[in-house]
Design a protein around this motif. Structure first.
Motif, PDB file in Angstrom:
ATOM      1  N   SER A   1       0.933  -1.152   0.294  1.00  0.00           N
ATOM      2  CA  SER A   1       0.132  -0.244  -0.492  1.00  0.00           C
ATOM      3  C   SER A   1       0.810   1.509  -0.180  1.00  0.00           C
ATOM      4  CB  SER A   1      -0.975   0.098   1.272  1.00  0.00           C
ATOM      5  OG  SER A   1      -1.556  -1.087   1.360  1.00  0.00           O
ATOM      6  N   LEU A   2       2.133   1.341   0.811  1.00  0.00           N
ATOM      7  CA  LEU A   2       2.995   2.273   0.861  1.00  0.00           C
ATOM      8  C   LEU A   2       3.941   2.453  -0.397  1.00  0.00           C
ATOM      9  CD1 LEU A   2       4.935   1.985   4.505  1.00  0.00           C
ATOM     10  CD2 LEU A   2       3.471   4.841   3.390  1.00  0.00           C
TER      11      LEU A   2
ATOM     12  N   ASN B   1       1.455   4.095  -2.647  1.00  0.00           N
ATOM     13  CA  ASN B   1       0.806   5.678  -2.945  1.00  0.00           C
ATOM     14  C   ASN B   1       2.288   6.143  -2.999  1.00  0.00           C
ATOM     15  OD1 ASN B   1      -1.771   6.334  -1.502  1.00  0.00           O
ATOM     16  ND2 ASN B   1      -1.159   4.369  -0.742  1.00  0.00           N
TER      17      ASN B   1
ATOM     18  N   ILE C   1       5.911   5.859  -2.564  1.00  0.00           N
ATOM     19  CA  ILE C   1       6.995   5.891  -1.146  1.00  0.00           C
ATOM     20  C   ILE C   1       8.065   4.554  -1.395  1.00  0.00           C
ATOM     21  CG2 ILE C   1       7.720   6.068   1.305  1.00  0.00           C
ATOM     22  CD1 ILE C   1       6.277   7.580   0.303  1.00  0.00           C
TER      23      ILE C   1
ATOM     24  N   LEU D   1       6.319  10.698   3.438  1.00  0.00           N
ATOM     25  CA  LEU D   1       5.754   9.308   4.300  1.00  0.00           C
ATOM     26  C   LEU D   1       4.230   9.508   5.252  1.00  0.00           C
ATOM     27  CD1 LEU D   1       6.893   6.468   5.280  1.00  0.00           C
ATOM     28  CD2 LEU D   1       8.341   6.997   6.853  1.00  0.00           C
TER      29      LEU D   1
ATOM     30  N   ALA E   1       1.432   9.610   2.877  1.00  0.00           N
ATOM     31  CA  ALA E   1       1.295   8.048   2.711  1.00  0.00           C
ATOM     32  C   ALA E   1       0.562   7.400   3.893  1.00  0.00           C
ATOM     33  CB  ALA E   1       2.016   7.631   1.672  1.00  0.00           C
ATOM     34  N   LEU E   2       1.410   7.783   4.611  1.00  0.00           N
ATOM     35  CA  LEU E   2       1.285   6.437   6.073  1.00  0.00           C
ATOM     36  C   LEU E   2      -0.432   7.058   6.311  1.00  0.00           C
ATOM     37  CD1 LEU E   2       4.405   6.381   8.369  1.00  0.00           C
ATOM     38  CD2 LEU E   2       2.783   4.534   7.294  1.00  0.00           C
TER      39      LEU E   2
ATOM     40  N   LEU F   1      -3.711   4.915   4.847  1.00  0.00           N
ATOM     41  CA  LEU F   1      -3.870   3.564   4.895  1.00  0.00           C
ATOM     42  C   LEU F   1      -4.667   2.966   6.165  1.00  0.00           C
ATOM     43  CD1 LEU F   1       0.477   2.561   5.081  1.00  0.00           C
ATOM     44  CD2 LEU F   1      -1.256   2.676   3.401  1.00  0.00           C
TER      45      LEU F   1
ATOM     46  N   ASP G   1      -5.749   1.871   8.902  1.00  0.00           N
ATOM     47  CA  ASP G   1      -4.720   1.139   9.987  1.00  0.00           C
ATOM     48  C   ASP G   1      -5.384   0.530  11.518  1.00  0.00           C
ATOM     49  OD1 ASP G   1      -6.509   3.195  11.081  1.00  0.00           O
ATOM     50  OD2 ASP G   1      -4.180   4.899  11.866  1.00  0.00           O
TER      51      ASP G   1
ATOM     52  N   HIS H   1       6.339   5.057  11.523  1.00  0.00           N
ATOM     53  CA  HIS H   1       7.217   3.997  11.019  1.00  0.00           C
ATOM     54  C   HIS H   1       7.670   3.485  11.738  1.00  0.00           C
ATOM     55  CE1 HIS H   1      11.275   2.301  10.385  1.00  0.00           C
ATOM     56  NE2 HIS H   1      11.334   2.243   8.557  1.00  0.00           N
TER      57      HIS H   1
ATOM     58  N   SER I   1       5.995  -0.492  12.993  1.00  0.00           N
ATOM     59  CA  SER I   1       5.345   0.475  12.226  1.00  0.00           C
ATOM     60  C   SER I   1       3.437   0.546  13.275  1.00  0.00           C
ATOM     61  CB  SER I   1       4.518   0.004  10.760  1.00  0.00           C
ATOM     62  OG  SER I   1       5.657   0.742  10.517  1.00  0.00           O
TER      63      SER I   1
END
Length: 317
Positions: free
Chosen positions: A60-61, A64, A66, A121, A124-125, A128, A130, A184, A208
């Protein structure tokens, strides 16, 4: 050190050319080759849990924008193999060197570049899903460390209990006002890959979690500060902070509360390190971490200034 079964690993992933060792990164990861291609081979004891959502999370990252080191799937759709007492997994290789290769050569330009990448980063995170990522609570860990250290008496050569508690006094209410998202979780220069003056990717997402977003930045600053302290010049790290945050804010945002929290998060990371080392009997390492913590407490106003609080408050009126 146990011998790595390169032939069995090569067969598991269906490589025609047997995997060969190029260099060892540490006791857990190795750069290997098969034909003309490079990979990262990771090894962990069989009783150590892996990162269950790694494949979906990292894919997924990557989608996006990364550049991350992706796990390789074998012909049967598997991502790891158990051989003897270890589990092996294979990842794509990111061209470049770790940013900690020579931290003494860190420049404002590189700090700004890393800030830009970190901002991307985190964006992008934040996109997600999560729900499957563990929520951690630094406040809980910090409270545990404070309780442990309060019982250590004269084992702490630099800071006394009252000074530590006074320093963190304002942080306990501030922490719960900070934005939380997937981060991260182990964001230091050794996990940032740089190639030709640009960040080419980021690796090792094993830690993470969902936490306060600014923790990644603070952990990074703490790591750089530690290296400069080893060289006897911790103040040099301060001059990189504005450039790091400037780059970050070109791709993301930092609230006033997040800027205010940086000095406390630096302290929390270091205090937890003191706890970690003392609990394992590593007194020299604990004393060194505590000496950096003392420096942070003594220089909290300088750190706040470099975090942009003076500028932020003056422009917000």
């Amino acid at each position: 050190m146990p011998k790595i079964p390169y032939a069995r690993i090569s067969r598991f992933w269906g490589f025609k050319d047997k995997i060969k060792l190029v260099s060892g990164l540490n006791g857990r990861a190795y750069i290997v080759s098969s034909g003309r291609s490079l990979y990262v081979l990771k090894r962990r004891p069989i009783d150590v849990a892996g990162f269950a959502v790694q494949q979906v999370f990292l894919s997924s990252l990557f989608q996006n924008g990364i550049n991350v080191s992706l796990p390789l799937e074998n012909p049967d759709g598997l991502f790891e193999v158990k051989i003897g007492k270890f589990v092996y997994s294979l990842f794509t290789y990111i061209e470049g060197n770790k940013a900690d290769l020579d931290i003494s050569c860190a420049t404002p330009e590189m700090a700004r570049e890393i800030g830009l990448f970190t901002g991307r980063l985190h964006s992008a995170l934040s996109r997600l899903n999560d729900n499957t990522i563990q929520r951690r609570n630094l406040f809980t860990t910090l409270s545990s460390s404070l309780r442990f250290l309060s019982c250590q008496g004269d084992r702490l050569p630099y800071l006394d209990r009252e000074r530590i508690e006074e320093f963190f006094g304002e942080f306990f209410s501030l922490y719960y006002r900070l934005p939380v998202q997937a981060i991260h979780g182990d964001y230091h220069p050794g996990n940032i890959i740089v190639n030709s003056g640009r960040v080419s990717g980021v690796i090792d997402f094993e830690y993470s979690c969902r936490e306060v977003k600014v923790l990644d930045l603070s952990y990074l600053i703490s790591s750089v500060l530690t290296e400069f302290k080893r060289m006897g010049s911790p103040s040099l790290a301060l001059y990189l902070i504005p450039h790091l945050l400037e780059g970050y804010c070109l791709k993301n945002t930092l609230t006033i509360e997040e800027r205010e929290s940086i000095v406390y998060l630096l302290g929390a990371v270091l205090l937890n390190q003191v706890h970690f080392f003392l609990a394992r009997g590593c007194t020299e390492e604990a004393a060194f971490a505590e000496s950096i913590l003392e420096w942070v407490v003594d220089n909290r106003e300088r750190i706040n200034d470099k975090a942009g609080l003076t500028y932020t408050h003056s422009t917000s009126r």
